[in-house]
Design a protein around this motif. Structure first.
Motif, PDB file in Angstrom:
ATOM      1  N   ARG A   1       0.215  -1.160   0.235  1.00 19.31           N
ATOM      2  CA  ARG A   1       0.289   0.198  -0.192  1.00 19.31           C
ATOM      3  C   ARG A   1       0.935   1.136  -0.327  1.00 19.31           C
ATOM      4  O   ARG A   1       0.229   2.348  -0.301  1.00 19.31           O
ATOM      5  CB  ARG A   1      -1.289  -0.005   1.363  1.00 19.31           C
ATOM      6  N   GLY A   2       1.802   1.333  -0.184  1.00 23.58           N
ATOM      7  CA  GLY A   2       2.869   2.378   0.121  1.00 23.58           C
ATOM      8  C   GLY A   2       3.688   2.669   1.668  1.00 23.58           C
ATOM      9  O   GLY A   2       3.517   1.917   2.472  1.00 23.58           O
ATOM     10  N   ARG A   3       4.420   3.899   1.081  1.00 22.17           N
ATOM     11  CA  ARG A   3       5.530   3.606   2.126  1.00 22.17           C
ATOM     12  C   ARG A   3       5.398   5.610   2.238  1.00 22.17           C
ATOM     13  O   ARG A   3       5.190   6.058   1.468  1.00 22.17           O
ATOM     14  CB  ARG A   3       6.446   4.150   1.423  1.00 22.17           C
ATOM     15  N   VAL A   4       5.095   5.440   3.410  1.00 23.47           N
ATOM     16  CA  VAL A   4       4.911   6.964   4.223  1.00 23.47           C
ATOM     17  C   VAL A   4       5.952   7.090   5.096  1.00 23.47           C
ATOM     18  O   VAL A   4       6.942   6.703   5.624  1.00 23.47           O
ATOM     19  CB  VAL A   4       3.108   6.525   5.266  1.00 23.47           C
ATOM     20  N   ARG A   5       6.078   8.552   4.665  1.00 16.95           N
ATOM     21  CA  ARG A   5       7.649   8.589   5.413  1.00 16.95           C
ATOM     22  C   ARG A   5       7.167  10.054   6.204  1.00 16.95           C
ATOM     23  O   ARG A   5       6.295  11.172   6.639  1.00 16.95           O
ATOM     24  CB  ARG A   5       8.500  10.383   4.221  1.00 16.95           C
ATOM     25  N   VAL A   6       7.423  10.268   8.134  1.00 14.08           N
ATOM     26  CA  VAL A   6       6.661  10.449   8.883  1.00 14.08           C
ATOM     27  C   VAL A   6       8.239  10.879   9.614  1.00 14.08           C
ATOM     28  O   VAL A   6       9.288  11.109  10.277  1.00 14.08           O
ATOM     29  CB  VAL A   6       6.258   9.436   9.668  1.00 14.08           C
ATOM     30  N   ALA A   7       7.952  12.117  10.153  1.00 12.04           N
ATOM     31  CA  ALA A   7       8.700  13.001  11.628  1.00 12.04           C
ATOM     32  C   ALA A   7       8.167  12.952  12.881  1.00 12.04           C
ATOM     33  O   ALA A   7       6.790  13.274  13.362  1.00 12.04           O
ATOM     34  CB  ALA A   7       8.860  14.374  10.656  1.00 12.04           C
TER      35      ALA A   7
END
Length: 299
Positions: free
Chosen positions: A90-96
Motif C-alpha cells: 500500500r505504500g511508503r509513508v515518511r513520518v517526522a
C-alpha cells in the motif's frame, strides 16, 4: 501546464530559494530557473519577482502553488488507487516525529501497521510547530505538539488531525520542600531555579504562563531539549522542571500537577491538503489515532 514544472514551483514555495529547490530535486539551479520561466509562460502570468538577491512568489504564484498541491495530490491518489488493483504494498509513508512523542506513540503505531503493507519511514525532528510547513517538504505526515493556548497548526497548505492532550507537570527531587504536596500553586514557584527547553516548545510556553501568573521572570539555569538529561539534572538537585506527564520515567522524581495555569500540550498530525485520502497515509493516521486513544485511556 506541465506537472513536473508544478512540482518545481511547489518545491520553491516549500524551501524558499531556487538553490534549495534544485538540491531537493537533484537539478541545477539554472535548470530550475529555466523550468519556472517555462511554467510562467504556460500560465501567462508572472509567477516570481525579485526580492533582493532572491526570488519570491507573486500573488499569482501563491495561487498556482495551491492548485499545484491539488493536482499533485490527485495524481498521488490515482497512483495509489491503481496500485490497489495489483499485489503491490500500500505504500511508503515518511513520518517526522518530535522525540518524546515518538517514544510514546511510534512503537505502538508500527505494531498496528505490521503486516498491513504500509511501510513507515520515521525520523525524529526536534523542531517547534512553526517548522511544520518546512518539514512537509520532506515528509508525508508530521507529528507535532503545541501549548494548550497556542493556535492550531492548520494553515492554508497544512491540514491537521488532533490526536490527544498530555498534561505538563512539575518535576522535583524527592527532598524538595514542595515534594510532599498533592499539587503546586504556581505562586509557590517564583524563586525556583528552572531547567527548561529551548524557546518555541510547549514546555517553555507553559513556563512563560507561570511567569505571567507570578509576575516573576523565571530563573532558567539550563536549557536542555533531551528529557532524560533534564530528569538527571532535577534528580541531582540542579533545579526543577516542567515535563510532559508521559515523558517522566525517572524512578526518584516527584511529579506534581500545577494549579493556577493551564499546563498541557496538544499532539497533532499535519499533512498536505488532501493527503489523508491516500490509503497509506490514511492507515498511518488511523494507527496514530488508535494508539493515542489507548495511551490516554490507560493514563
Amino acid at each position: 501546464m506541465n506537472v513536473e514544472r508544478l512540482r518545481i514551483l511547489r518545491e520553491l514555495a516549500d524551501r524558499g530559494t531556487v538553490a534549495a529547490a534544485a538540491s531537493a530535486l537533484s537539478l541545477t539551479p539554472s535548470a530550475v530557473s529555466q523550468q519556472l520561466k517555462l511554467l510562467a509562460k504556460e500560465a501567462g502570468v508572472t509567477l516570481l519577482e525579485p526580492d533582493g538577491r532572491r526570488l519570491r512568489l507573486t500573488d499569482a504564484g501563491h495561487a498556482l502553488v495551491l492548485r499545484a498541491d491539488e493536482v499533485i495530490s490527485a495524481l498521488d491518489r490515482a497512483a495509489a488507487e491503481m496500485a490497489s488493483y495489483g499485489n503491490s504494498p500500500r505504500g511508503r509513508v515518511r513520518v517526522a516525529l518530535f522525540p518524546s512523542g515518538a517514544a510514546l506513540l511510534l512503537p505502538g503505531v508500527l505494531g498496528r501497521l505490521s503486516g498491513s503493507g504500509t511501510r513507515v519511514d520515521a525520523s525524529d525532528e526536534d523542531l517547534p510547530a512553526s517548522s511544520v510547513s518546512a518539514l512537509l517538504a520532506d515528509y508525508d505526515v508530521v507529528l507535532t505538539h503545541r501549548d494548550d493556548v497556542a493556535p492550531a497548526t492548520a494553515a492554508m497548505r497544512i491540514e491537521v488531525v488532533p490526536l490527544m492532550r498530555e498534561p505538563i507537570d512539575l518535576v522535583l527531587p524527592p527532598d524538595h520542600a514542595l515534594a510532599g504536596q498533592g499539587s503546586v500553586d504556581v505562586r509557590q514557584l517564583a524563586e525556583e531555579r528552572w531547567i527548561s527547553v529551548r524557546g518555541g516548545f510547549p514546555v517553555d510556553d507553559v513556563l512563560l504562563s507561570v511567569a505571567a501568573a507570578t509576575g516573576v521572570q523565571p530563573r532558567v539555569v539550563q536549557r536542555i531539549n533531551d528529557f532524560r538529561v533534564t530528569e538527571e539534572l532535577v534528580a541531582r538537585g540542579h533545579g526543577v522542571a516542567l515535563m510532559p506527564r508521559f515523558a517522566v520515567v525517572h524512578p526518584r522524581l516527584v511529579r506534581l500537577p500545577l494549579k493556577g495555569v493551564k499546563a498541557g500540550r496538544i499532539y497533532e498530525l499535519a499533512t498536505r491538503p488532501g493527503a489523508h485520502r491516500l490509503p497509506a497515509v490514511a492507515a498511518v493516521i488511523e494507527a496514530f489515532r488508535a494508539e493515542a486513544s489507548q495511551v490516554t485511556g490507560n493514563a
